[in-house]
Write a protein that holds these residues in place. Structure first.
Motif, PDB file in Angstrom:
ATOM      1  N   TYR A  53       0.833  -1.212   0.000  1.00  0.00           N
ATOM      2  CA  TYR A  53       0.000   0.000   0.000  1.00  0.00           C
ATOM      3  C   TYR A  53       0.867   1.262   0.000  1.00  0.00           C
ATOM      4  O   TYR A  53       0.587   2.229  -0.728  1.00  0.00           O
ATOM      5  CB  TYR A  53      -0.918   0.000   1.219  1.00  0.00           C
ATOM      6  N   LYS A  54       1.934   1.262   0.791  1.00  0.00           N
ATOM      7  CA  LYS A  54       2.825   2.429   0.839  1.00  0.00           C
ATOM      8  C   LYS A  54       3.523   2.631  -0.500  1.00  0.00           C
ATOM      9  O   LYS A  54       3.667   3.769  -0.979  1.00  0.00           O
ATOM     10  CB  LYS A  54       3.849   2.256   1.961  1.00  0.00           C
ATOM     11  N   LYS A  55       3.968   1.538  -1.124  1.00  0.00           N
ATOM     12  CA  LYS A  55       4.596   1.643  -2.446  1.00  0.00           C
ATOM     13  C   LYS A  55       3.602   2.178  -3.481  1.00  0.00           C
ATOM     14  O   LYS A  55       3.956   2.996  -4.335  1.00  0.00           O
ATOM     15  CB  LYS A  55       5.121   0.276  -2.890  1.00  0.00           C
ATOM     16  N   LEU A  56       2.353   1.705  -3.397  1.00  0.00           N
ATOM     17  CA  LEU A  56       1.326   2.156  -4.327  1.00  0.00           C
ATOM     18  C   LEU A  56       1.034   3.641  -4.123  1.00  0.00           C
ATOM     19  O   LEU A  56       0.915   4.402  -5.092  1.00  0.00           O
ATOM     20  CB  LEU A  56       0.050   1.333  -4.137  1.00  0.00           C
ATOM     21  N   SER A  57       0.920   4.084  -2.868  1.00  0.00           N
ATOM     22  CA  SER A  57       0.659   5.499  -2.588  1.00  0.00           C
ATOM     23  C   SER A  57       1.779   6.376  -3.145  1.00  0.00           C
ATOM     24  O   SER A  57       1.524   7.427  -3.751  1.00  0.00           O
ATOM     25  CB  SER A  57       0.518   5.719  -1.075  1.00  0.00           C
ATOM     26  N   ALA A  58       3.039   5.949  -2.951  1.00  0.00           N
ATOM     27  CA  ALA A  58       4.176   6.715  -3.455  1.00  0.00           C
ATOM     28  C   ALA A  58       4.172   6.750  -4.982  1.00  0.00           C
ATOM     29  O   ALA A  58       4.435   7.798  -5.592  1.00  0.00           O
ATOM     30  CB  ALA A  58       5.471   6.109  -2.944  1.00  0.00           C
ATOM     31  N   ALA A  93      -1.298  -6.166  -7.265  1.00  0.00           N
ATOM     32  CA  ALA A  93      -0.682  -6.849  -6.126  1.00  0.00           C
ATOM     33  C   ALA A  93      -1.486  -6.598  -4.856  1.00  0.00           C
ATOM     34  O   ALA A  93      -1.701  -7.519  -4.045  1.00  0.00           O
ATOM     35  CB  ALA A  93       0.756  -6.374  -5.951  1.00  0.00           C
ATOM     36  N   LEU A  94      -1.948  -5.356  -4.663  1.00  0.00           N
ATOM     37  CA  LEU A  94      -2.731  -5.041  -3.472  1.00  0.00           C
ATOM     38  C   LEU A  94      -4.081  -5.753  -3.506  1.00  0.00           C
ATOM     39  O   LEU A  94      -4.548  -6.258  -2.480  1.00  0.00           O
ATOM     40  CB  LEU A  94      -2.931  -3.529  -3.363  1.00  0.00           C
ATOM     41  N   LEU A  98      -5.512  -8.420  -0.739  1.00  0.00           N
ATOM     42  CA  LEU A  98      -6.776  -8.180  -0.036  1.00  0.00           C
ATOM     43  C   LEU A  98      -7.854  -9.190  -0.412  1.00  0.00           C
ATOM     44  O   LEU A  98      -8.973  -9.121   0.104  1.00  0.00           O
ATOM     45  CB  LEU A  98      -7.278  -6.762  -0.354  1.00  0.00           C
ATOM     46  N   ALA A  99      -7.508 -10.132  -1.296  1.00  0.00           N
ATOM     47  CA  ALA A  99      -8.479 -11.141  -1.727  1.00  0.00           C
ATOM     48  C   ALA A  99      -8.843 -12.043  -0.549  1.00  0.00           C
ATOM     49  O   ALA A  99      -8.104 -12.137   0.435  1.00  0.00           O
ATOM     50  CB  ALA A  99      -7.882 -11.969  -2.862  1.00  0.00           C
TER      51      ALA A  99
END
Length: 359
Positions: A53-58, A93-94, A98-99
């Protein structure tokens, strides 16, 4: 699609992760070792979700900035396609993280191997299966304890019970890898007792169930138990100690039998056997609930009937075949030496696909 579907799920994870972080920072938590272990385990399970999630936000912030500056600087415009691809990959990936998941994926396991049809050859094959799991556990860095074993005359296993534990808390523990091993395993080979060189078919059974940190919620009435004590024995039936320290528990209502002979004293063996029995009863209750919930729809791999043949080990062709997913490979010797990842990856992917479809 992923960007619209994820927020509520990720918001729940963010809130839970923050709460766990606060708990872990409180010294009072560690006054209760079992609670601290449970909190730490859940914190570790959520770590990959938080990292992604942090990588996605960045990556989303970088993409937004590049798009904003693209009109004035060609260098930023050139970065946009790569950042868009990165964001898409991280979103997928996220979504996967979360699946829907098996709630026991982070648990350790108890695994039982039992000889079946085929007499002495079946017992020797049961020992081969146990050795396969031991070698796979070694490759993964897991801890294995043999809780009890009954040997055949040629040193095979009439039955053996193994406890397999991961050394560190993780989102994907022993159960996540080995949970599909329960069922009837069939072997085709020339037995050591066969003088004519003919290929025989025999089978051994594997039972596997999660052994969570806490099984106290399962209440066992002592009046429902028959307790037998006897001397531990080794290969070929020789005694390995001179006291009646081994314990066999029979749970009369369910017919479940658990033996333990690994500990030094009768009391220790009884305590360990009760722990295993509680885990088995919990697994049985959950399996029954799952089967009831699955009534009217196709069974997923997770709930496959354990009385069915799940896999064939063909020695003349060096072939292994898993009948549930159509997996075949001609590296039986390597698999029996613990190289199980390709097989287990295929089973895991089939399970994830089934869960996503059901969802």
């Amino acid at each position: 699609m992923a960007e619209r579907a994820a927020p509520s799920a990720i918001d729940d994870v963010l809130a839970e992760y923050a709460g766990l972080e606060t708990q872990l920072a409180d010294p009072a938590l560690h006054n209760d070792a079992s609670v601290a272990r449970r909190v730490g385990k859940r914190f570790a399970e959520l770590a990959p979700v938080m990292s992604t999630y942090k990588k996605l936000s960045a990556a989303r912030d970088d993409l937004a900035a590049a798009r904003e500056l693209a009109a004035d600087d060609a260098a930023f415009a050139a970065e946009v396609p790569g950042l868009e691809e990165q964001v898409g990959e991280l979103e997928q990936a996220l979504t996967d993280l979360l699946a829907p998941r098996d709630p026991h994926d982070g648990d350790d396991v108890v695994l039982e191997v039992k000889s079946g049809e085929g007499g002495e050859e079946s017992a020797l094959f049961a020992a081969d299966l146990a050795r396969m799991y031991l070698r796979y556990a070694e490759r993964r860095g897991w801890k294995v304890e043999i809780l009890g074993a009954t040997y055949s005359d040629l040193g095979g296993y009439k039955e053996a019970t193994l406890s397999i534990k991961s050394r560190d808390a993780a989102r994907d523990g022993v159960w996540s890898r080995l949970k599909f091993e329960g069922g009837v395993h069939r072997v085709q080979r020339v037995p050591v007792t066969e003088s004519q060189g003919r290929v025989h078919t025999s089978a051994a059974g594997v039972l596997i169930y999660p052994e969570p940190d806490e099984v106290e919620q399962v209440q066992i009435d002592e009046s429902d138990l028959r307790i037998d004590v006897y001397r531990s024995s080794g290969k070929g039936g020789q005694g390995v100690n001179t006291t009646d320290s081994a314990v066999r528990l029979t749970h009369l209502p369910s017919g479940i039998v658990v033996t333990c002979q690994n500990e030094r004293s009768q009391l220790q063996n009884k305590a360990r056997a009760l722990q295993v029995l509680a885990a088995r009863l919990q697994a049985l209750a959950e399996e029954q609930a799952e089967q009831e919930a699955a009534a009217g729809r196709a069974d997923q791999i997770r709930t496959v009937d354990r009385s069915e043949r799940i896999r064939t080990y063909n020695f003349p062709e060096n072939r292994i075949a898993d009948h549930r997913i159509g997996f075949k490979a001609h590296n039986l010797d390597a698999v029996l030496d613990g190289e199980m990842d390709a097989l287990l990856d295929a089973l895991g992917k089939a399970d994830r696909d089934a869960r996503m479809t059901a969802e």
